[in-house]
Design an enzyme around this catalytic site. Structure first.
Site, PDB file in Angstrom:
ATOM      1  N   HIS A  94      12.431  13.851  -2.441  1.00 31.37           N
ATOM      2  CA  HIS A  94      13.560  13.982  -1.181  1.00 31.37           C
ATOM      3  C   HIS A  94      14.249  15.270  -1.005  1.00 31.37           C
ATOM      4  O   HIS A  94      14.402  16.069  -2.588  1.00 31.37           O
ATOM      5  CB  HIS A  94      14.213  12.803  -2.231  1.00 31.37           C
ATOM      6  CG  HIS A  94      14.831  11.486  -2.489  1.00 31.37           C
ATOM      7  ND1 HIS A  94      15.043  10.715  -1.655  1.00 31.37           N
ATOM      8  CD2 HIS A  94      13.701  10.495  -3.824  1.00 31.37           C
ATOM      9  CE1 HIS A  94      14.832   9.762  -2.370  1.00 31.37           C
ATOM     10  NE2 HIS A  94      13.589   9.454  -3.292  1.00 31.37           N
ATOM     11  N   GLU A 147      16.057  16.686   0.477  1.00 31.28           N
ATOM     12  CA  GLU A 147      17.666  16.370   0.690  1.00 31.28           C
ATOM     13  C   GLU A 147      18.336  16.510  -0.778  1.00 31.28           C
ATOM     14  O   GLU A 147      20.246  16.161  -0.566  1.00 31.28           O
ATOM     15  CB  GLU A 147      17.727  15.330   1.108  1.00 31.28           C
ATOM     16  CG  GLU A 147      17.787  13.416   0.435  1.00 31.28           C
ATOM     17  CD  GLU A 147      16.884  13.050   0.489  1.00 31.28           C
ATOM     18  OE1 GLU A 147      15.708  13.419   0.287  1.00 31.28           O
ATOM     19  OE2 GLU A 147      16.278  12.163   0.638  1.00 31.28           O
ATOM     20  N   CYS A 207      10.980   9.811   1.192  1.00 31.28           N
ATOM     21  CA  CYS A 207      10.552   8.626   0.594  1.00 31.28           C
ATOM     22  C   CYS A 207      10.704   6.825   1.160  1.00 31.28           C
ATOM     23  O   CYS A 207       9.889   6.670   2.056  1.00 31.28           O
ATOM     24  CB  CYS A 207      11.611   8.529  -0.590  1.00 31.28           C
ATOM     25  SG  CYS A 207      10.859   7.796  -2.029  1.00 31.28           S
TER      26      CYS A 207
HETATM   27  N1  GLN Z   1      10.947   2.139  -4.044  1.00 29.19           N
HETATM   28  C1  GLN Z   1      11.975   2.203  -3.191  1.00 29.19           C
HETATM   29  C2  GLN Z   1      10.429   1.880  -1.610  1.00 29.19           C
HETATM   30  O1  GLN Z   1       9.885   1.047  -1.906  1.00 29.19           O
HETATM   31  C3  GLN Z   1      11.454   4.042  -2.189  1.00 29.19           C
HETATM   32  C4  GLN Z   1      12.695   4.508  -3.027  1.00 29.19           C
HETATM   33  C5  GLN Z   1      12.780   5.732  -2.514  1.00 29.19           C
HETATM   34  O2  GLN Z   1      13.526   6.064  -1.346  1.00 29.19           O
HETATM   35  N2  GLN Z   1      14.020   7.038  -3.494  1.00 29.19           N
HETATM   36  O3  GLN Z   1      11.734   1.407  -1.053  1.00 29.19           O
END
Ligand code: GLN
Length: 194
Positions: free
Chosen positions: A174, A176, A81
């Site tokens: 994610h 994790e 992410c």
């Molecule tokens: N929206 C976040 C970003 O731009 C990422 C979100 C996340 O890691 N769950 O960094």
């Protein structure tokens, strides 16, 4: 076989959950906040969180160049992410990132926090076979990939959500945050190749 020592970037975000999965699958997990903590690691995970915060803190802690050096050393790196955003070359916005994976990502591509969702994905490289339950939280998507990038998973509509380029691997979701350890095990198996 020697236990692998894996660092988890612990500036902000859900580093603890990654460390827990790593320990569960038999690796040693250690938190990384300072450049010297990158020494003697067999791999590194950059967790979910907020990529702008990673950029700000990594700049402040003088971590950007050491992190880049670690990534180009060839040791396995997994970004999830915000971690995917931090690894990408093109994030569409001006913010400090490592800029190493030849992918163009779109941040918050599925909408705001309320638009977070979960879905079952085909990730053919994982063993044993079977759908992977993936959690997307204000997730990025991969708009385009360069030549050396392998696509590991797509949503049903074709949106790319997991990629691999040499020693670098990244997911929009994610892994994790579920009990499914296959993705971490797959990644760690790459970390154990000679
Ligand atoms: N929206 C976040 C970003 O731009 C990422 C979100 C996340 O890691 N769950 O960094």
């Amino acid at each position: 076989m020697k236990t692998k020592k894996i660092g988890v970037l612990a500036l902000q975000g859900d580093f603890y959950e990654h460390a827990q999965i790593l320990r569960f699958i038999g690796a040693e997990a250690t938190e990384v906040r300072l450049p010297e903590q990158l020494k003697n690691l067999d791999g590194l995970i950059i967790p979910g969180g907020e990529s702008t915060t990673f950029g700000k803190l990594a700049t402040e802690f003088k971590l950007i160049e050491p992190l880049r050096a670690f990534c180009v050393s060839g040791k396995p790196v997994l970004g999830t992410c915000a971690g995917m955003i931090f690894l990408a070359k093109d994030v569409g916005l001006k913010q400090p990132v490592l800029g190493l994976m030849d992918v163009k990502v779109k941040r918050n591509a599925f909408g705001r926090q309320v638009d977070s969702f979960e879905t079952d994905l085909q990730i053919p490289v994982l063993e044993p076979k079977g759908l992977f339950h993936a959690v997307f939280i204000r997730a990025p998507l991969v708009e385009s990939v360069g030549k050396g990038v392998e696509v590991l998973a797509k949503l049903d509509d074709g949106t790319i959500v997991a990629v691999q380029q040499g020693n670098l691997m990244a997911t929009s979701f994610h892994p994790e945050l579920t009990q499914d350890t296959r993705l971490h095990r797959y990644w760690l198996s790459r970390a154990t190749k000679p």
